[in-house]
Design a protein around this motif. Sequence first.
Motif: not given
Lengths: 489, 199
Positions: A386-391
């Motif tokens: 989720x952090x990679x995706x930018x949530x």
Amino acid sequence: MFEHDFLALFPEIFLINATIILLIYGVVFSTSKKYDYPPLVRNVGWLGLLSVLITILLVAVGSPLAVANLVYNNLIIDNFTYFCQIFLLLSTASTMVMCLDYFKQESLNAFESIVLILLSTCSMLFMISAYDLIAMYLAIELQSLCFYVIAASKRDSEFSTEAGLKYFILGAFSSGILLFGCSMIYGFTGVTNFEELAKIFTGYEITLFGAQSSGIFMGILFIAVGFLFKITAVPFHMWAPDVYEGSPTIVTAFFSIAPKISILANMLRVFIYSFYDPTWQQLFFFCSIASMILGALAAMAQNKVKRLLAYSSIGHVGYLLIGFSCGTIEGIQSLLIGIFIYVLMTVNVFAIVLALRQNRFKYIADLGALAKTNPILAITLSITMFSYAGIPPLAGFCSKFYLFFAALGCGAYLLALIGVVTSVISCFYYIRFVKIMYFDTPKTWVLYKPMDREKSLLLAITVFFITFFFLYPSPLFLVTHQMALCLCL
Amino acid sequence: MILFYVFVVLALVSGAMVIRAKNPVHSVLFLILVFCNTSGLLVLLGLDFFAMIFLVVYVGAIAVLFLFVVMMLHIRIEEIHENVLRYLPVGGIIGLIFLLEIFLMVDNDYIPILPTKLSATYLTYTVYAGKIHSWTNLETLGNLLYTTYFFLFLVSSLILLVALIGAIVLTMHKTTKVKRQDVFIQNAIDFQNTIKKVR
């Protein structure tokens, strides 16, 4: 000369000496019949980790010299190099923590690869503080030579050999291009020192078709291409997925963590400090857009984990280049924040990849129903994804937010727009991990071995940081702001 | 002056022989002769360090490498009987272009000192001949390399160390299956008994 320079260079000198002592130790004892040819990997690994930690301590305690030009203007130390070096050493230390268990499980008895990792760390320290074209080139060359060898270090695997050879040939080309650029710059200006170059280029408009010398333009172009090759930005990214997939996983982790920091630091020094000029901005602008798009689209088709991570790192290089191509203080600051968070997330992902092993964690589909078999690890991986995706509340969101904000601040609306669109697209394959872990039922259930304690500590620290970064981000902002000011003033 | 002509003639002749020699080993040997003569020319020009490096790098490393490659490839001498004239047009054109480029380059000023035009009346003479403090190339290089650029010198030594480690890591197998030469046994072999004629 002697009292100041050796005092300021003490961490590097210590690291080199420790490495050479470790090498001699390994050579002498691993060939001794008396001790029955002991496999020294774990031993040397712990000692190497210890020497990296001591080097961090030496850098962090700091010499009395805060800002200085060392060894006849070949190196520089200031706040920028200080924080970059600490950060680089920390990331190397985390890689070495991961590799302690790895070599034992793979029964790969090559203590030399740890020695080579240490040597390349040392060259990266020099690269961060390089202040001369020759010193920069030599540091880059030392680093890449170490990398070629450790990429091919698993000799009985064809993939690893292929990766090493491919990396060697393409890396040699890029080094040649970089060196050609340096020699053009030297030929047309007569200096190699960054400070003198900066003085020459202030107020000097480098145009291809104008009255001024096109040789300088070509030189800067070649240097930029060489650098973009090394950080796998898009038109020059061809080698990255193959090399990342083929090399042993620990080496892949090292490749995608440490050199990104050092090369970006060196690029900032060269391009922001020395060649500050709008001409190269277009090049980085283009590379940034292309890497973001390719990183988002090409990763969707992958079903091997390491390949996917390679494409994701290409995409992240694109996001980081947004900050670079802005050329403003905010841009540099957001780049530094971005690289910090990217490195933390990558350390986390690779620790998980290394921790999950029955035989080998190779395909994404192997993750099936991890939420049932190992719920804590599944939660960790999904937080990182989720952090990679930018949530929003996670750290990855902060880095992307500041990068896009910097792009908007300097009027590069196209960059920010494409960045947002591609990060939405890339959500697809990051969240696919979560879907596979939580909702897929696999045909064969796999149980993974429990991971070792070092890796679990690493995972805990990075996940804690990624999750709770938004609560107290100001230290990082202050530090990066100071680093950016250090380059620009 | 005589020495110059001797070197030039020998270099040109042996350069031609590199191409003309039927045996590839001979042509590599002629190549070495070319390098030796060229380094002699460099000495005559006063470039002593260059001459030394030329010998060390080209003869010591590259030519020997070529020799090894040629010997390993095992080329039959009789197989090489091609028409030389076939390559003449292409080679000749490339050679002519090269010569033209050299004539273009000679006596050209690449870097104008200043973009603005200076009138010559401001300039006065400095007698540089009196200011010359003569050092040979070797002295100059040594002085620079071991003082101002000692850092670069040390880093290059580290690069060589990495090359050494890399070559060993990538080629040495530590398993027991590898056939290895034991020097003592090799020397102790009785030559009479190694090869036998079987009737």
